[in-house]
Design an enzyme around this catalytic site. Structure first.
Site, PDB file in Angstrom:
ATOM      1  N   SER A  57      10.362  -4.277  -5.768  1.00 54.52           N
ATOM      2  CA  SER A  57       9.724  -4.396  -4.459  1.00 54.52           C
ATOM      3  C   SER A  57      10.269  -5.600  -3.702  1.00 54.52           C
ATOM      4  CB  SER A  57       8.201  -4.518  -4.616  1.00 54.52           C
ATOM      5  OG  SER A  57       7.664  -3.343  -5.167  1.00 54.52           O
ATOM      6  N   ASP A 131      -2.933  -5.186  -6.175  1.00 57.67           N
ATOM      7  CA  ASP A 131      -1.587  -4.627  -6.020  1.00 57.67           C
ATOM      8  C   ASP A 131      -1.698  -3.382  -5.146  1.00 57.67           C
ATOM      9  OD1 ASP A 131       0.988  -3.621  -6.237  1.00 57.67           O
ATOM     10  OD2 ASP A 131       1.153  -4.047  -8.383  1.00 57.67           O
ATOM     11  N   ARG A 133       0.880  -1.695  -3.866  1.00 52.47           N
ATOM     12  CA  ARG A 133       2.117  -0.923  -3.856  1.00 52.47           C
ATOM     13  C   ARG A 133       1.889   0.524  -4.290  1.00 52.47           C
ATOM     14  NH1 ARG A 133       5.778  -4.719  -7.537  1.00 52.47           N
ATOM     15  NH2 ARG A 133       3.771  -4.789  -8.637  1.00 52.47           N
TER      16      ARG A 133
END
Length: 211
Positions: A57, A131, A133
């Site tokens: 990422s 998180d 993502r």
């Protein structure tokens, strides 16, 4: 959300030459894949020829500015070098800065960390998940490279689980513990202790050598 291939070109780097591939979804969000030796080896049955893949990422502070607050830049460069040496693999560079909260909010989280909060609590205090993502773009990117099984370079079991759940065989998890220093020891310990990253043995060894 579906992602589609846009274009590709050669990308010479200090680690060697990659093919760089651009992908985009309907909202215009872009992601990047660097490949070496693909799709040639993707169908090979031997583990040595199974592509090495790193899902990375975006981290502007670490990847571009060499921040010592994280290990991201060291992980990216080591993955590029390792994949070049293997001669077969890919880096999926996902444009989701700050675990998906964006650059400005990531710096806000840094300010909270400067006050003594760890990286997970800083995100929560800003109203974000630990998180944010997602990895739904990875399937389309790997499919474009002809890859359906990987040796995944990661310490994060969530990435392994996601690929397996979406039909990608993870033949091997390859640990990546690099860039450990006094400035990011607590950051890495938080990832290990509170986020489930698999760092115990390699992380402890790295910290011992660092000291």
């Amino acid at each position: 959300m579906s992602y589609h291939f846009i274009t590709s070109a050669k990308l010479p780097t200090r680690h060697g030459e990659f093919d760089i591939h651009m992908f985009e979804n309907g909202d215009g969000q872009e992601h990047v894949m660097l490949t070496v030796g693909l799709p040639r080896a993707a169908l090979d049955k031997d583990i040595e020829q199974t592509p090495l893949v790193r899902i990375h990422s975006e981290c502007l502070t670490g990847d571009a500015f060499s921040s010592l607050k994280c290990d991201c830049g060291a992980q990216l460069n080591t993955a590029m070098q390792t994949i070049q040496q293997a001669g077969c693999g890919a880096i999926l560079y996902l444009r989701q800065e700050g675990r998906g909260i964006g650059l400005t909010n990531k710096i806000r989280a840094y300010a909270l960390q400067d006050q003594g909060h760890d990286t997970l609590d800083a995100n929560l205090m800003l109203g974000f998940p630990a998180d944010a993502r997602t990895y739904e773009m990875c399937g389309a990117m790997l499919a474009h490279a002809g890859v359906d099984k990987v040796r995944l370079i990661t310490n994060n079991p969530d990435k392994v689980a996601y690929l397996v759940d979406h039909g990608i065989e993870v033949v091997e998890r390859v640990p990546l513990v690099v860039g450990v220093n006094d400035m990011n020891e607590e950051y890495l310990a938080t990832k290990r202790d509170r986020m489930g990253h698999l760092l115990d043995k390699d992380f402890n060894t790295a910290m011992h050598l660092n000291k």
